[in-house]
Motif scaffolding. Structure first.
Motif: not given
Length: 260
Positions: A39-46, A50-56, A62-67
Motif C-alpha cells: 500500500l503506497h501512501v504519499s505524504t509530505n513529512a513536514e 500528523y507526519e514527520m521524520v523521526a531521528d532515525d 498520526i497519519d503514518m501510524e493510522v496508515a
C-alpha cells in the motif's frame, strides 16, 4: 504434436500470469494496488504531529501510524513515499500512489479530481505571529503572509478580496510550513497561516512566536485516492471505522496530542 500443444499451453499460462502481475496486484481484501502486496501512501513529512521524520529517518505521526494500521487490516505492506505536498496530492490523483495522507483538507476543487474517505479529523487553521506584533485577525489583509504552497491556507489566503482572500500580492508560498515559519522568524513575512497542531509545535520550537487568538478556518481531514477506485475507498472506510470502534485510532491520536 500433443507434447507441443501441452508446451504451448504452459507457455501461454505463464505469459498470462506475467501479464497479470505486471498490472499491479490485488490484496486479500480484493483491493487493487499500485504494487502487488503493498500500500503506497504519499505524504509530505513536514506536518507534525500528523507526519514527520523521526531521528532515525523513519516516518512517524498520526497519519503514518493510522496508515500502517489500515495497511495491516488490508493485508498489505505499507510503503511511505515522502515528497512535496502538491506532488503527494498528484501522486494519489494520478494513481502513482494508492492514497495520500498529509493532513489533506477536503474541498470542492479537490473533490473534482480525487475521491476522499470519510473524515477522520478536524483541522483548525490559526495564525502565527511574533510576540508583541501588531498583526491581528482584522488587519491580516494589510500584511505579508507566509503559507505552505498547495495547502488550503495558501489557496484561500491568496484568493481575491472579492472571494474572501487577501490577494496574491499579500501571500508568499513556501515548500513547507517550516520554511514559512523560518521566514517569519527572519522578518520576511508578518504572519504565517497554518494548521493548529503544527503551529503549536513550531511555536514551542521557536522562542518569540505566538498564535493569534481565534480560528482562521476550520476544515475536515480525509484520505485522498484516485477517482473511481471504489474498492479501495470502501476498504479504507471500513478499516478506519473498525480502528475507531476498537479504540486504536484514539490511542494513536493520544500518543501525539496530549490532553491539556
Amino acid at each position: 504434436m500433443k507434447k507441443m500443444k501441452k508446451l504451448m499451453a504452459i507457455v501461454g499460462a505463464m505469459a498470462l500470469m506475467l501479464a497479470l502481475c505486471a498490472c499491479g496486484g490485488k490484496a486479500a481484501s480484493g483491493v487493487t494496488t499500485v504494487e502487488k502486496g503493498k500500500l503506497h501512501v504519499s505524504t509530505n513529512a513536514e506536518f507534525p504531529p500528523y507526519e514527520m521524520v523521526a531521528d532515525d529517518g523513519s516516518f512517524e505521526g498520526i497519519d503514518m501510524e493510522v496508515a500502517a494500521a489500515i495497511a495491516k487490516k488490508l493485508g498489505l505492506e505499507l510503503v511511505i513515499d515522502d515528497m512535496g505536498f502538491d506532488a503527494a496530492l498528484l501522486a494519489a490523483q494520478n494513481g502513482q500512489s494508492d492514497m495520500v495522507m498529509a493532513g489533506v483538507t477536503v474541498n470542492e476543487e479537490r473533490q473534482k479530481v480525487m475521491d476522499f474517505s470519510d473524515s477522520y479529523a478536524t483541522g483548525v487553521q490559526v495564525v502565527i505571529v511574533k510576540e508583541g506584533s501588531e498583526v491581528n485577525m482584522d488587519n491580516l489583509g494589510d500584511c505579508t503572509i507566509g503559507t505552505q504552497l498547495g495547502t488550503t491556507g495558501y489557496i484561500y489566503a491568496s484568493d481575491s478580496v472579492e472571494n474572501g482572500g487577501y490577494g496574491e500580492d499579500h501571500v508568499v508560498g513556501y515548500d513547507s510550513g517550516a520554511l514559512a515559519v523560518m521566514a517569519l522568524v527572519n522578518g520576511q513575512v508578518d504572519a504565517v497561516i497554518i494548521d493548529d497542531k503544527p503551529a503549536q509545535a513550531y511555536v514551542k520550537a521557536n522562542a518569540g512566536l505566538t498564535t493569534l487568538e481565534g480560528e482562521w478556518a476550520v476544515e475536515d481531514y480525509a484520505i485522498g485516492m484516485k477517482k473511481g477506485n471504489t474498492a479501495l475507498l470502501e476498504a479504507v472506510n471500513k478499516a478506519m471505522a473498525e480502528l475507531k470502534a476498537d479504540g486504536t485510532f484514539q490511542a494513536i491520536v493520544d500518543k501525539y496530542i496530549k490532553a491539556d
